[in-house]
Write a protein that holds these residues in place. Structure first.
Motif, PDB file in Angstrom:
ATOM      1  N   LEU A   1       0.402  11.775  -0.399  1.00 13.14           N
ATOM      2  CA  LEU A   1       1.780  12.117  -0.684  1.00 13.14           C
ATOM      3  C   LEU A   1       2.359  12.883   0.476  1.00 13.14           C
ATOM      4  O   LEU A   1       1.708  13.741   1.053  1.00 13.14           O
ATOM      5  CB  LEU A   1       1.790  13.001  -1.942  1.00 13.14           C
ATOM      6  CG  LEU A   1       3.117  13.632  -2.356  1.00 13.14           C
ATOM      7  CD1 LEU A   1       3.950  12.573  -3.032  1.00 13.14           C
ATOM      8  CD2 LEU A   1       2.852  14.755  -3.317  1.00 13.14           C
ATOM      9  N   GLN A   2       3.550  12.560   0.841  1.00 13.24           N
ATOM     10  CA  GLN A   2       4.228  13.361   1.854  1.00 13.24           C
ATOM     11  C   GLN A   2       5.667  13.562   1.421  1.00 13.24           C
ATOM     12  O   GLN A   2       6.407  12.596   1.253  1.00 13.24           O
ATOM     13  CB  GLN A   2       4.183  12.638   3.201  1.00 13.24           C
ATOM     14  CG  GLN A   2       4.620  13.521   4.328  1.00 13.24           C
ATOM     15  CD  GLN A   2       4.677  12.771   5.637  1.00 13.24           C
ATOM     16  OE1 GLN A   2       4.316  11.600   5.696  1.00 13.24           O
ATOM     17  NE2 GLN A   2       5.154  13.425   6.664  1.00 13.24           N
ATOM     18  N   MET A   3       6.017  14.824   1.233  1.00  9.87           N
ATOM     19  CA  MET A   3       7.392  15.107   0.828  1.00  9.87           C
ATOM     20  C   MET A   3       8.169  15.568   2.043  1.00  9.87           C
ATOM     21  O   MET A   3       7.773  16.521   2.718  1.00  9.87           O
ATOM     22  CB  MET A   3       7.420  16.200  -0.240  1.00  9.87           C
ATOM     23  CG  MET A   3       6.786  15.747  -1.538  1.00  9.87           C
ATOM     24  SD  MET A   3       6.948  16.941  -2.846  1.00  9.87           S
ATOM     25  CE  MET A   3       8.599  16.668  -3.389  1.00  9.87           C
ATOM     26  N   LYS A   4       9.234  14.899   2.312  1.00  6.73           N
ATOM     27  CA  LYS A   4      10.090  15.335   3.400  1.00  6.73           C
ATOM     28  C   LYS A   4      10.906  16.533   2.923  1.00  6.73           C
ATOM     29  O   LYS A   4      11.042  16.788   1.737  1.00  6.73           O
ATOM     30  CB  LYS A   4      11.051  14.200   3.784  1.00  6.73           C
ATOM     31  CG  LYS A   4      10.353  12.941   4.227  1.00  6.73           C
ATOM     32  CD  LYS A   4       9.808  13.097   5.610  1.00  6.73           C
ATOM     33  CE  LYS A   4       9.235  11.795   6.126  1.00  6.73           C
ATOM     34  NZ  LYS A   4       8.418  11.982   7.284  1.00  6.73           N
ATOM     35  N   ALA A   5      11.427  17.263   3.895  1.00  6.71           N
ATOM     36  CA  ALA A   5      12.192  18.446   3.499  1.00  6.71           C
ATOM     37  C   ALA A   5      13.437  18.015   2.723  1.00  6.71           C
ATOM     38  O   ALA A   5      14.045  16.990   3.030  1.00  6.71           O
ATOM     39  CB  ALA A   5      12.585  19.253   4.736  1.00  6.71           C
ATOM     40  N   PRO A   6      13.823  18.789   1.708  1.00  6.94           N
ATOM     41  CA  PRO A   6      14.980  18.408   0.900  1.00  6.94           C
ATOM     42  C   PRO A   6      16.262  18.648   1.677  1.00  6.94           C
ATOM     43  O   PRO A   6      16.283  19.383   2.665  1.00  6.94           O
ATOM     44  CB  PRO A   6      14.892  19.337  -0.310  1.00  6.94           C
ATOM     45  CG  PRO A   6      14.196  20.535   0.215  1.00  6.94           C
ATOM     46  CD  PRO A   6      13.244  20.051   1.261  1.00  6.94           C
ATOM     47  N   SER A   7      17.338  18.047   1.165  1.00  6.13           N
ATOM     48  CA  SER A   7      18.598  18.220   1.867  1.00  6.13           C
ATOM     49  C   SER A   7      19.170  19.611   1.654  1.00  6.13           C
ATOM     50  O   SER A   7      20.028  20.046   2.391  1.00  6.13           O
ATOM     51  CB  SER A   7      19.599  17.160   1.394  1.00  6.13           C
ATOM     52  OG  SER A   7      19.859  17.343   0.018  1.00  6.13           O
TER      53      SER A   7
ATOM     54  N   VAL B   1      10.348  11.086  -0.615  1.00  4.14           N
ATOM     55  CA  VAL B   1       8.902  11.231  -0.798  1.00  4.14           C
ATOM     56  C   VAL B   1       8.236   9.945  -0.316  1.00  4.14           C
ATOM     57  O   VAL B   1       8.651   8.856  -0.684  1.00  4.14           O
ATOM     58  CB  VAL B   1       8.556  11.459  -2.281  1.00  4.14           C
ATOM     59  CG1 VAL B   1       7.073  11.667  -2.452  1.00  4.14           C
ATOM     60  CG2 VAL B   1       9.315  12.642  -2.835  1.00  4.14           C
ATOM     61  N   LEU B   2       7.221  10.114   0.510  1.00  2.06           N
ATOM     62  CA  LEU B   2       6.472   8.946   0.976  1.00  2.06           C
ATOM     63  C   LEU B   2       5.129   8.906   0.267  1.00  2.06           C
ATOM     64  O   LEU B   2       4.425   9.902   0.210  1.00  2.06           O
ATOM     65  CB  LEU B   2       6.215   9.045   2.478  1.00  2.06           C
ATOM     66  CG  LEU B   2       7.446   9.054   3.359  1.00  2.06           C
ATOM     67  CD1 LEU B   2       7.078   9.554   4.739  1.00  2.06           C
ATOM     68  CD2 LEU B   2       7.984   7.651   3.487  1.00  2.06           C
TER      69      LEU B   2
ATOM     70  N   THR C   1       0.807  -1.217   0.000  1.00  2.00           N
ATOM     71  CA  THR C   1       0.000   0.000   0.000  1.00  2.00           C
ATOM     72  C   THR C   1       0.838   1.263   0.000  1.00  2.00           C
ATOM     73  O   THR C   1       0.368   2.331   0.339  1.00  2.00           O
ATOM     74  CB  THR C   1      -0.895   0.053   1.250  1.00  2.00           C
ATOM     75  OG1 THR C   1      -0.041  -0.103   2.386  1.00  2.00           O
ATOM     76  CG2 THR C   1      -1.933  -1.018   1.225  1.00  2.00           C
ATOM     77  N   GLY C   2       2.065   1.179  -0.355  1.00  2.00           N
ATOM     78  CA  GLY C   2       2.807   2.448  -0.364  1.00  2.00           C
ATOM     79  C   GLY C   2       4.243   2.238  -0.748  1.00  2.00           C
ATOM     80  O   GLY C   2       4.708   1.112  -0.927  1.00  2.00           O
ATOM     81  N   MET C   3       4.935   3.330  -0.921  1.00  2.00           N
ATOM     82  CA  MET C   3       6.359   3.221  -1.190  1.00  2.00           C
ATOM     83  C   MET C   3       7.081   4.487  -0.766  1.00  2.00           C
ATOM     84  O   MET C   3       6.471   5.552  -0.601  1.00  2.00           O
ATOM     85  CB  MET C   3       6.625   2.932  -2.672  1.00  2.00           C
ATOM     86  CG  MET C   3       6.019   3.942  -3.628  1.00  2.00           C
ATOM     87  SD  MET C   3       5.883   3.300  -5.283  1.00  2.00           S
ATOM     88  CE  MET C   3       7.542   2.949  -5.690  1.00  2.00           C
TER      89      MET C   3
END
Lengths: 790, 154
Positions: free
Chosen positions: A729-735, A751-752, A698-700
């Motif tokens: 969608l959940q985008m983590k903060a970029p580096s 990205v989750l 159910t996700g990646m």
């Protein structure tokens, strides 16, 4: 006088006492007499004395000196003494008292007594207050009684066994064989006890549960018999034959059918039959239907049956009886996640229940309404919720406000609506909102750039009307400080503009500063807002200077420090004042006209050591940018929750948290052997690769990596992503947002994706960056994802 | 299972208490106080169900007495209303038009009837007549014993 009359005489005397003191006196005298009697030899009145003591105990007076007397009476061969002795044991002794062990032997003897009524006394007491040791000692006896005795004893032994299993779960195995055979009894009492015992055994031991699944057909037969049987005077309650037994059997079937296809199939017909044939005009029938609905929803029943169950709940919702409405809402709450659409059909009735007089019904209706909020019904439902908020009982207000905020955050159809809703809540119930509401609202206001004028007008009006609600006042002060120039300009498209002079605005802020209703945090907001206005107004800068210098000697340390620093800003650093106090950078970095957001942020960071800065705004990339792209896909999926990024000045010094977060992220990067990555974008020397870190049903989790092969570094890199409607969608903060040149470094962003409905995953990514002073923006579509390497 | 069953008057005086789990005296007093406060504060036509700590509370008023019990999560509240009603019917059958005074002056009988109907927080007997028959037979046993009262035990 016959002794038992004396008990009633004593009760009459106690009740006749006119004051508490008189009652105490009477009771003390009686207790002394009782104690004396206990010490004497047996004169046939012991049981009555103990009964008197038990009455006194019920009134709330101490009665522990009767414990030994209970033990003695239980050992007596006389039935009436045993009876009162056992009653006393149940009332005065519990497993924590030492005296309770002393009765174990008596109980053991009485379990084998020739009279079934003595046996029943022992069983009852053991089943009520037996400690773990007592249970262990006497379990074999109970098992014997389960098998070979009359039904009167069997039913009591069954419930006694239930108590033993609850106290000492390992003994469950002892009772399993006997309980199986009890199911073939005809006596309802024994049957009921057997079902309770089997339920208890199955709940505690999965192997026993497996065993008893074979009993499902037998249980179905018994149940059918009950439902189809004719009138039985002994067991009939309002037309239902033995509803108590029916409910217990349904509960057992629920446990046996859970997560098991075969068992569930076997009971499908039965449940349909019960659901359609049970007359629910009285409580007994409704109780059986209720249990049926719970069972249907919990096992793997077929969809037609589930629809029937939800319809029954819907019928319950329209019932006049409040209890039934309450029950129905409780059940709907349980299934709202799984059968959302079915419950949505009853939304109207649920919302009507918000207006019910009864507090319990209101609470249930509120919970359910909040669970039913969706993008489609948000406007109408929010109207109802806001109406409810204005008249809801105080204990529900905090819950209502947080529910409204959550719903608004997730489904707001427009920013103006969102701001209006929050403002409405603050004016109605501002005292009951969460602490993060203020920074959240401020963040929301800054992003709604077109609405700044409208917002500041509304807030100004609210401020001059009432300054008691702290959260509202704080937001209003912040806005006036920030957008005061828009307020003073006197024109606004969205709402009736106010015609204010600079003095009026400063008056309002000063009122907040001086009011005893304002909390220290609010005064901090007001002072900072006044200071900010010094760059936004033209005529009254001197007034601001004087306000600020007055507070330089304020008792409140926070205000004093601010005032001193602002004073310094006026005196020594006047040349920087305009830059320091200019408009806050908007959180949404991609909106045009704010590309110097970075530089403003940078200048604030430089000033950090010497000046107390105001809120530093974190680059809030994920939430608002994704909102843009989601529009592109034509869907309106739920935007992921924007995390509160602001830290207010009220809470203390604000360090350059933006930088801090970036540093944290670099530490958090996984260093794993490189899984296969796919190049999704390559242009102007910028390459974007995608690799899958983890993939489940159910996700990646994927990682986007950007590298730069040009001579000069790429700056202001932002990545935005959009996915189909049902995917989250959940985008983590970029580096970072700068890619060093010549491929010397890279920027990664995780990205989750959560895909509960297992639709085919597609993603659209917008890449935005500045290369050699040239702003580039491209969009790529990703239709297939590489498999993760393990 | 039922955790407890309380009977109290409109003035908050306790008439019967049955605890189905081990509870300290202090805790019992606390629960009784909270129950009486909560239930007596309810307006007349309200819902009979409440939520308190992690228990569901079901209460019903019969004339001047409030019957109040605490349930666990899995229990059926509507059925518990029927349980309370059945208990009142049993008392009525035994005492003949039962009123609060009957329960005050014959509290031990009320307990005995309860013990024939519920045990360990579960229903013991679902038949209306069986409880009455058991009580009668136990009474005859009692009377016979009282005739032999002259013989001491020890």
């Amino acid at each position: 006088m016959s002794p038992s009359v004396r008990l009633q005489e004593m009760i009459r005397v106690i009740r006749g006492a006119r004051t508490q003191g008189e009652e105490r006196g009477v009771i003390q005298r009686e207790c002394a007499a009782i104690r004396a009697q206990f010490r004497q030899a047996d004169n046939g009145t012991r049981s009555h004395n103990l009964a008197k003591l038990l009455y006194v105990h019920m009134l709330g007076y101490p009665a522990h000196f009767g414990q030994m007397e209970c033990v003695r009476l239980i050992a007596s061969p006389r039935y009436n003494e045993k009876r009162v002795g056992y009653l006393g044991a149940m009332m005065l002794l519990d497993e924590k008292q030492d005296a309770s062990l002393l009765i174990t032997n008596s109980i053991k003897n009485d379990l084998s007594h020739s009279s079934q009524y003595v046996q029943s006394l022992a069983l009852c007491t053991l089943g009520c207050m037996g400690s773990a040791e007592m249970c262990r000692d006497l379990a074999p006896e109970i098992d014997r009684l389960l098998r070979a005795s009359n039904s009167y004893i069997k039913k009591k032994a069954a419930l006694c066994a239930v108590h033993i299993v609850r106290k000492v779960p390992e003994l469950g195995e002892l009772f399993t064989p006997a309980s199986r055979s009890l199911l073939s009894e005809k006596n309802h009492g024994v049957l009921h006890g057997a079902v309770v015992l089997i339920t208890e055994l199955c709940e505690r031991n999965p192997e026993t549960l497996e065993q008893f699944r074979k009993a499902v057909p037998e249980l179905v037969q018994i149940m059918k018999g009950l439902v189809m049987s004719g009138y039985s005077p002994e067991h009939n309650v309002a037309g239902i034959s033995d509803p108590f037994l029916q409910v217990r059997i349904l509960r057992l079937l629920r446990i046996l059918g859970r997560n098991n296809e075969t068992a569930s199939d076997a009971v499908n017909d039965l449940l349909a039959q019960v659901a359609t044939n049970t007359d629910s005009s009285k409580t007994a029938g409704s109780a059986v239907l209720y249990e049926t609905v719970l069972t249907v929803m919990d096992i793997k029943s077929e969809s037609g049956l589930r629809v029937l169950a939800v319809n029954i709940l819907g019928r319950f919702l329209l019932n006049n009886d409040r209890n039934i409405r309450y029950i129905s809402m409780t059940s709907l709450q349980k299934i709202v996640q799984t059968d959302h659409n079915a419950v949505q059909r009853h939304r109207g009735t649920i919302v009507d229940c918000l207006k019910d007089q009864d507090a319990s019904v209101k609470r249930r209706a509120l919970e359910l309404s909040l669970a039913l909020v969706s993008a489609v019904n948000i406007r109408s439902l929010m109207k109802e919720l806001l109406l409810f908020l204005s008249s809801c009982p105080p204990e529900l207000r905090a819950h209502t406000t947080s529910g409204i905020f959550n719903a608004a955050e997730r489904y707001a159809p427009s920013q103006r609506w969102h701001i209006d809703t929050i403002l409405h809540v603050l004016t109605t119930a501002g005292g009951d909102v969460r602490d993060e509401t203020v920074p959240n609202l401020i963040q929301l206001i800054t992003t709604a750039t077109e609405l700044h004028c409208y917002t500041v007008h509304k807030l100004y009006r609210a401020l001059i009307a009432d300054i008691s609600v702290q959260s509202l006042v704080q937001v209003a002060c912040w806005c006036i400080g920030e957008y005061g120039d828009l307020l003073l300009r006197g024109e606004c498209e969205e709402t009736e503009p106010v015609q204010v002079a600079e003095d009026d605005v400063l008056d309002a802020l000063e009122t907040v500063l001086q009011s005893h209703m304002s909390s220290p945090a609010t005064r901090g907001f007001a002072l900072t807002a006044t200071m900010k206005l010094s760059t936004r107004i033209t005529h009254n800068v001197d007034r601001i200077r004087s306000i600020v210098s007055i507070y330089g000697s304020c008792i409140d340390v926070e205000l004093q420090q601010r005032a001193v620093e602002y004073n310094a800003l006026f005196k020594k650093y006047d040349h920087m004042r305009a830059a320091v106090l200019e408009r806050m950078p908007v959180i949404d970095k991609s909106s045009p006209g704010h590309t110097n957001g970075e530089s403003a942020g940078g200048s604030i960071k430089e000033m950090e050591p010497t000046k107390r800065t105001q809120e530093v705004v974190l680059p809030q990339e994920p939430a608002n940018q994704v909102c843009d792209l989601l529009d592109l896909l034509g869907g309106s999926g739920e935007p992921p929750q924007p995390s509160p990024a602001l830290s207010t000045t009220a809470l203390g010094p604000v360090s350059s948290t933006a930088g801090g977060d970036l540093l944290d992220l670099l530490g958090g990067l996984d260093v794993t052997p490189v899984p296969p990555s796919v190049i999704v974008y390559e242009k102007n020397g910028v390459t974007l690769k995608l690799q899958t870190d983890r993939q489940t049903d159910t996700g990646m989790t994927i990682t986007l990596t950007a590298t730069n092969s040009t001579d000069r570094e790429i700056t202001s890199l932002t990545l935005q992503a959009a996915v189909p409607k049902s995917v989250q969608l959940q985008m983590k903060a970029p580096s970072g947002d700068v890619i060093p040149a010549h491929g010397l470094g890279q920027v990664t962003q995780t990205v989750l994706l959560n895909n509960p409905n297992k639709v085919s995953l597609k993603m659209r990514v917008r890449v935005c960056y500045t290369s050699q002073d040239f702003v580039c923006q491209d969009t790529v579509q990703i239709d297939s994802f590489p498999s993760p390497a393990w | 299972m039922l955790r407890f069953l309380l009977l109290f008057s409109r003035q908050g005086k306790l008439r019967l208490q049955k605890w189905f789990t081990p509870v300290t005296e202090r805790e019992k007093k606390k629960v009784i106080r909270e129950m009486t406060l909560m239930v007596l504060a309810r307006p007349p036509c309200s819902c009979n169900f409440l939520h308190w700590r992690d228990l569901k509370i079901v209460y019903k008023r019969y004339a001047s007495l409030y019957f109040c019990c605490g349930l666990e999560d899995q229990d059926n509240e509507l059925l518990t209303l029927e349980v309370l009603h059945r208990y009142v019917e049993l008392l009525d059958k035994y005492f003949g038009n039962v009123c609060e005074l009957d329960i005050i002056f014959n509290f031990e009988k009320a307990y005995f009837i309860l013990d024939e109907f519920l045990m360990g927080g579960e229903i013991l007997e679902t038949s209306k007549t069986a409880v009455g028959i058991a009580m009668e037979e136990a009474e005859t046993l009692q009377e016979t014993m009282e005739e032999y009262m002259s013989k001491p035990t020890y």
